[in-house]
Scaffold this active site. Sequence first.
Site, PDB file in Angstrom:
ATOM      1  N   GLY A  40       0.803  -1.220   0.000  1.00 15.54           N
ATOM      2  CA  GLY A  40       0.000   0.000   0.000  1.00 15.54           C
ATOM      3  C   GLY A  40       0.833   1.266   0.000  1.00 15.54           C
ATOM      4  O   GLY A  40       2.056   1.231   0.191  1.00 15.54           O
ATOM      5  N   ASN A  41       0.166   2.366  -0.224  1.00 16.23           N
ATOM      6  CA  ASN A  41       0.838   3.657  -0.173  1.00 16.23           C
ATOM      7  C   ASN A  41      -0.187   4.780  -0.034  1.00 16.23           C
ATOM      8  O   ASN A  41      -1.356   4.611  -0.373  1.00 16.23           O
ATOM      9  CB  ASN A  41       1.758   3.874  -1.385  1.00 16.23           C
ATOM     10  CG  ASN A  41       1.279   3.112  -2.596  1.00 16.23           C
ATOM     11  OD1 ASN A  41       0.351   3.545  -3.254  1.00 16.23           O
ATOM     12  ND2 ASN A  41       1.869   1.948  -2.858  1.00 16.23           N
ATOM     13  N   THR A  64       9.196   3.806  -0.195  1.00 13.82           N
ATOM     14  CA  THR A  64       9.214   2.451  -0.731  1.00 13.82           C
ATOM     15  C   THR A  64       9.574   1.443   0.369  1.00 13.82           C
ATOM     16  O   THR A  64      10.294   1.793   1.320  1.00 13.82           O
ATOM     17  CB  THR A  64      10.213   2.403  -1.928  1.00 13.82           C
ATOM     18  OG1 THR A  64      10.139   1.130  -2.529  1.00 13.82           O
ATOM     19  CG2 THR A  64      11.650   2.680  -1.513  1.00 13.82           C
ATOM     20  N   SER A  79       7.113   2.809  -5.200  1.00 13.91           N
ATOM     21  CA  SER A  79       7.193   2.571  -6.645  1.00 13.91           C
ATOM     22  C   SER A  79       5.813   2.701  -7.298  1.00 13.91           C
ATOM     23  O   SER A  79       5.707   2.761  -8.520  1.00 13.91           O
ATOM     24  CB  SER A  79       7.759   1.181  -6.909  1.00 13.91           C
ATOM     25  OG  SER A  79       6.920   0.216  -6.310  1.00 13.91           O
ATOM     26  N   GLU A  80       4.759   2.728  -6.484  1.00  8.56           N
ATOM     27  CA  GLU A  80       3.406   2.873  -7.051  1.00  8.56           C
ATOM     28  C   GLU A  80       2.928   4.326  -7.066  1.00  8.56           C
ATOM     29  O   GLU A  80       1.744   4.594  -7.257  1.00  8.56           O
ATOM     30  CB  GLU A  80       2.424   1.975  -6.291  1.00  8.56           C
ATOM     31  CG  GLU A  80       2.679   0.518  -6.592  1.00  8.56           C
ATOM     32  CD  GLU A  80       1.603  -0.411  -6.044  1.00  8.56           C
ATOM     33  OE1 GLU A  80       0.932  -1.050  -6.863  1.00  8.56           O
ATOM     34  OE2 GLU A  80       1.450  -0.487  -4.829  1.00  8.56           O
ATOM     35  N   HIS A 135      -3.894   3.916  -1.247  1.00  6.71           N
ATOM     36  CA  HIS A 135      -3.938   2.644  -1.969  1.00  6.71           C
ATOM     37  C   HIS A 135      -3.639   1.515  -0.998  1.00  6.71           C
ATOM     38  O   HIS A 135      -2.700   1.605  -0.217  1.00  6.71           O
ATOM     39  CB  HIS A 135      -2.929   2.644  -3.116  1.00  6.71           C
ATOM     40  CG  HIS A 135      -2.607   1.267  -3.604  1.00  6.71           C
ATOM     41  ND1 HIS A 135      -3.584   0.412  -4.074  1.00  6.71           N
ATOM     42  CD2 HIS A 135      -1.448   0.574  -3.663  1.00  6.71           C
ATOM     43  CE1 HIS A 135      -3.017  -0.746  -4.408  1.00  6.71           C
ATOM     44  NE2 HIS A 135      -1.723  -0.671  -4.162  1.00  6.71           N
ATOM     45  N   HIS A 170      -4.641  -3.041  -0.002  1.00  7.48           N
ATOM     46  CA  HIS A 170      -5.146  -4.332  -0.460  1.00  7.48           C
ATOM     47  C   HIS A 170      -6.126  -4.872   0.592  1.00  7.48           C
ATOM     48  O   HIS A 170      -5.899  -5.937   1.167  1.00  7.48           O
ATOM     49  CB  HIS A 170      -3.986  -5.320  -0.653  1.00  7.48           C
ATOM     50  CG  HIS A 170      -2.868  -4.807  -1.507  1.00  7.48           C
ATOM     51  ND1 HIS A 170      -1.577  -5.269  -1.426  1.00  7.48           N
ATOM     52  CD2 HIS A 170      -2.849  -3.852  -2.483  1.00  7.48           C
ATOM     53  CE1 HIS A 170      -0.806  -4.628  -2.299  1.00  7.48           C
ATOM     54  NE2 HIS A 170      -1.549  -3.768  -2.945  1.00  7.48           N
ATOM     55  N   HIS A 201      -5.207  -7.119  -7.863  1.00  9.66           N
ATOM     56  CA  HIS A 201      -4.257  -6.257  -7.162  1.00  9.66           C
ATOM     57  C   HIS A 201      -4.856  -5.684  -5.877  1.00  9.66           C
ATOM     58  O   HIS A 201      -4.540  -6.165  -4.800  1.00  9.66           O
ATOM     59  CB  HIS A 201      -3.774  -5.169  -8.130  1.00  9.66           C
ATOM     60  CG  HIS A 201      -2.765  -4.241  -7.540  1.00  9.66           C
ATOM     61  ND1 HIS A 201      -2.056  -3.340  -8.284  1.00  9.66           N
ATOM     62  CD2 HIS A 201      -2.344  -4.065  -6.265  1.00  9.66           C
ATOM     63  CE1 HIS A 201      -1.239  -2.661  -7.503  1.00  9.66           C
ATOM     64  NE2 HIS A 201      -1.404  -3.080  -6.272  1.00  9.66           N
TER      65      HIS A 201
END
Length: 272
Positions: free
Chosen positions: A28-29, A44, A73-74, A93, A95, A156
């Site tokens: 996640g981010n 990251t 990286s996302e 973001h 999951h 994803h």
Amino acid sequence: MEESLARKLICEVGNLMYDRSYVVSSDGNISIRLDENRVLATPTMTCKGRMTEDCLAVTDIDGKPLTDKRASSELAMHLLIYKERPDVKAVCHAHPPHGTAFAVAGLAIDKPILSEVILTLGCVPLTDYGTPSTNELTEAMKPYVKHHNALLMANHGAVAYGDDLWQAFDRLETLEHTAKIAILSRMLGGSRNLSPDAIEKLINVRQSAGYLDESARCQACGYLHETNLSCPTGDRPKPNAYSSSANGSGKVSLSREELVELLSQAARLNDS
Ligand SMILES: [Zn+2]
């Protein structure tokens, strides 16, 4: 937004996401748009439950680092959303397991089962699969960003965004809660969709109350299929195969291949 406050907020929301199991490990981010050209983002390979305010990265709107910390990286997913939606100031973001189960099963969260979700979140489309951290992912998301405040990414996870970080997080939470209720109701024998008339009234209420404007009436919205409302926008993405395959009326449309596959499955069952 003031940077020190933004750093504090990202750590707070990161902790919440981790505590609620929306992310594990370094998944996640989160990001906040600090001003027109600067974005504060999670770093990251860092667990969202163990972040410190000094570990966050600052980049410009094209992702160029402005400090020595490396952003997730996302980050490209976040930058796409900021570019497509000038109103958006924060992105989450993750999951989350129930929402991600929909994304893995190839399903959008677009059945009109909960009145408040129609009012506040709108439907959540499923975007095609794209390799994380590549422009495959952002290309797949692009047609949907304008008309929705949360998306599922096939195989994803989920992303939600809003005016500020709490609104983005609340939307992620609503997405996960809705997915969980949908799964539970299926275990109890199936959910009953709201009637077309009820959906139309809710969409009108949300527009007059300013929760979601007309742009949320895109044809990728599963709620609209049952109503007499139409999409006011020209650049509407087509609903994807999964989300359009079944909706509230019980009508199911299948491609030729899907029909053949279904019939041969039935034949195999009969043989066994
Ligand atoms: Zn991810």
